[in-house]
Scaffold this active site. Structure first.
Site, mmCIF file in Angstrom:
data_model
loop_
_atom_site.group_PDB
_atom_site.id
_atom_site.type_symbol
_atom_site.label_atom_id
_atom_site.label_comp_id
_atom_site.label_asym_id
_atom_site.label_seq_id
_atom_site.Cartn_x
_atom_site.Cartn_y
_atom_site.Cartn_z
ATOM 1 N N ARG A 1 -5.838 -2.901 -7.121
ATOM 2 C CA ARG A 1 -4.527 -2.395 -6.705
ATOM 3 C C ARG A 1 -3.858 -1.596 -7.823
ATOM 4 O O ARG A 1 -3.172 -0.597 -7.568
ATOM 5 C CB ARG A 1 -3.647 -3.570 -6.287
ATOM 6 C CG ARG A 1 -2.325 -3.171 -5.652
ATOM 7 C CD ARG A 1 -1.790 -4.312 -4.797
ATOM 8 N NE ARG A 1 -0.505 -3.962 -4.218
ATOM 9 C CZ ARG A 1 0.664 -4.425 -4.666
ATOM 10 N NH1 ARG A 1 0.696 -5.265 -5.694
ATOM 11 N NH2 ARG A 1 1.785 -4.075 -4.080
ATOM 12 N N ASN B 1 6.029 -2.004 -6.988
ATOM 13 C CA ASN B 1 5.312 -2.667 -8.090
ATOM 14 C C ASN B 1 6.006 -3.920 -8.625
ATOM 15 O O ASN B 1 5.338 -4.858 -9.076
ATOM 16 C CB ASN B 1 5.127 -1.681 -9.256
ATOM 17 C CG ASN B 1 4.236 -0.509 -8.892
ATOM 18 O OD1 ASN B 1 3.393 -0.611 -8.016
ATOM 19 N ND2 ASN B 1 4.435 0.613 -9.571
ATOM 20 N N HIS C 1 -2.411 2.130 -7.245
ATOM 21 C CA HIS C 1 -1.016 2.462 -7.521
ATOM 22 C C HIS C 1 -0.883 3.446 -8.684
ATOM 23 O O HIS C 1 0.114 4.155 -8.770
ATOM 24 C CB HIS C 1 -0.206 1.196 -7.783
ATOM 25 C CG HIS C 1 0.155 0.453 -6.529
ATOM 26 N ND1 HIS C 1 1.337 -0.240 -6.386
ATOM 27 C CD2 HIS C 1 -0.505 0.305 -5.357
ATOM 28 C CE1 HIS C 1 1.386 -0.785 -5.172
ATOM 29 N NE2 HIS C 1 0.268 -0.478 -4.541
ATOM 30 N N HIS D 1 -7.908 -4.425 1.437
ATOM 31 C CA HIS D 1 -7.151 -5.604 1.849
ATOM 32 C C HIS D 1 -8.062 -6.699 2.416
ATOM 33 O O HIS D 1 -7.562 -7.676 2.981
ATOM 34 C CB HIS D 1 -6.074 -5.218 2.870
ATOM 35 C CG HIS D 1 -4.906 -4.520 2.253
ATOM 36 N ND1 HIS D 1 -3.812 -4.071 2.971
ATOM 37 C CD2 HIS D 1 -4.642 -4.178 0.960
ATOM 38 C CE1 HIS D 1 -2.945 -3.494 2.152
ATOM 39 N NE2 HIS D 1 -3.432 -3.534 0.936
#
Length: 321
Positions: free
Chosen positions: A63, A95, A67, A194
């Site tokens: 992740r 975040n 990001h 996910h």
């Protein structure tokens, strides 16, 4: 004259192609083969150790890369702490109290600096660590393109505006990914990350209490750990994939077909829209998902890297040199 003008056209086209390809042309899978030959084994060792301590860390490292790349490109900017001259990305809405694994990145950087000081960027370490996390948890392998350099600044505003929130509908997801050069199929494949990791109650409360395209027993299960009242249990965690939360497989897509997507944005991929067929394909074929996911990760890693003399090679991933 005709031949000279066509020659000029060819030269112009060559320059155009050179310019368009310049952002990724300098990335290569063997970028550090002579300057840091033990790089990959060094990173893998730290990543495997971190995941053996806490399986969730694999999803957290993956992740971080996602990001990072979605905010001004894959430049390690997400790792920077706030300074007097800029407010960084760590406290941005997508975040704050959410992204994690910075200590593991510090450990990776420390190990790599011992092996080859001042050579490898933090941006590249994120790219390698995300691949190693997927592989360690049973997912596909791919050759990571390297040669990125680190940003000297970060932007909280850009992070707030660039990372698609879990409330996104399908059109918003497609357009955000498309804007970064990622296709709709890439988006559906990358959403398969996910299959690992956890989400906070605050990000799925509205789905499990208010939405109708959800399996009733699944909603009831999740409600047991996520109270209806805002402010109560906001940080309680639930696995994004109920079946195998620490195995990188295609159960995420099987969950979507059964209306068991945890986030609103997850279930949007299978809700009578244009991506239903891709979700069905992945739910029926682990190998198709694996190959598409790996290809999409390589594409995501190509988003606006700093190369050549741009940026720097940080000594400490949390601050500019």
């Amino acid at each position: 004259m005709a031949s000279s003008s066509s020659f000029l056209a060819i030269v112009s086209l060559a320059f155009l192609v050179l310019f368009m390809g310049s952002s990724t042309a300098q990335l290569s899978t063997n970028f550090y083969s002579t300057s840091c030959p033990n790089l990959l084994t060094t990173v893998k060792s730290v990543v495997q150790s971190a995941i053996s301590n806490e399986a969730r860390m694999g999803a957290s490292l993956l992740r971080l890369f996602f990001h990072d790349c979605f905010v001004n490109g894959c430049d390690g900017s997400i790792l920077l702490d706030d300074t007097s001259s800029f407010t960084g990305e760590k406290r941005a809405a997508p975040n704050f109290n959410s992204v994690r694994g910075f200590d593991v990145v510090d450990n990776i950087k420390s190990a790599v600096e011992k092996a080859c000081p001042g050579v490898v960027s933090c941006a590249d370490l994120l790219a390698i660590a995300s691949r190693d996390s997927v592989v360690t948890l049973g997912g596909p392998n791919w050759n990571v393109k390297l040669g990125r350099r680190d940003a000297r600044t970060a932007s909280q505003g850009a992070a707030n505006n660039s990372i698609p929130p879990p409330t996104s509908n399908l059109n918003a997801l497609i357009s955000r990914f498309n804007a970064l050069g990622l296709s709709t199929r890439d988006m559906v494949a990358l959403s398969g990350s996910h299959t690992i990791g956890q989400a906070r109650c605050t990000n799925f409360r509205a789905r499990i209490y208010n939405e109708t395209n959800i399996d009733a027993s699944f909603a009831q299960t999740r409600q047991g750990n996520c109270p209806r009242t805002t402010g109560s249990g906001d940080n309680n965690l639930a696995p994004l994939d109920l079946q195998t939360p620490t195995a990188f497989d295609n159960n995420y897509y099987k969950n979507l077909v059964n209306r068991r997507g945890l986030l609103h944005s997850d279930q949007q991929l299978f809700n009578g829209g244009s991506t239903d067929s891709i979700v069905r394909t992945y739910s029926n074929g682990q190998s198709t998902f694996n190959s598409d996911f790996a290809a999409a990760m390589i594409k995501m890693g190509d988003i606006s890297p700093l190369t050549g003399s741009n940026g720097e090679i940080r000594k400490n991933c949390r601050k500019i040199n």
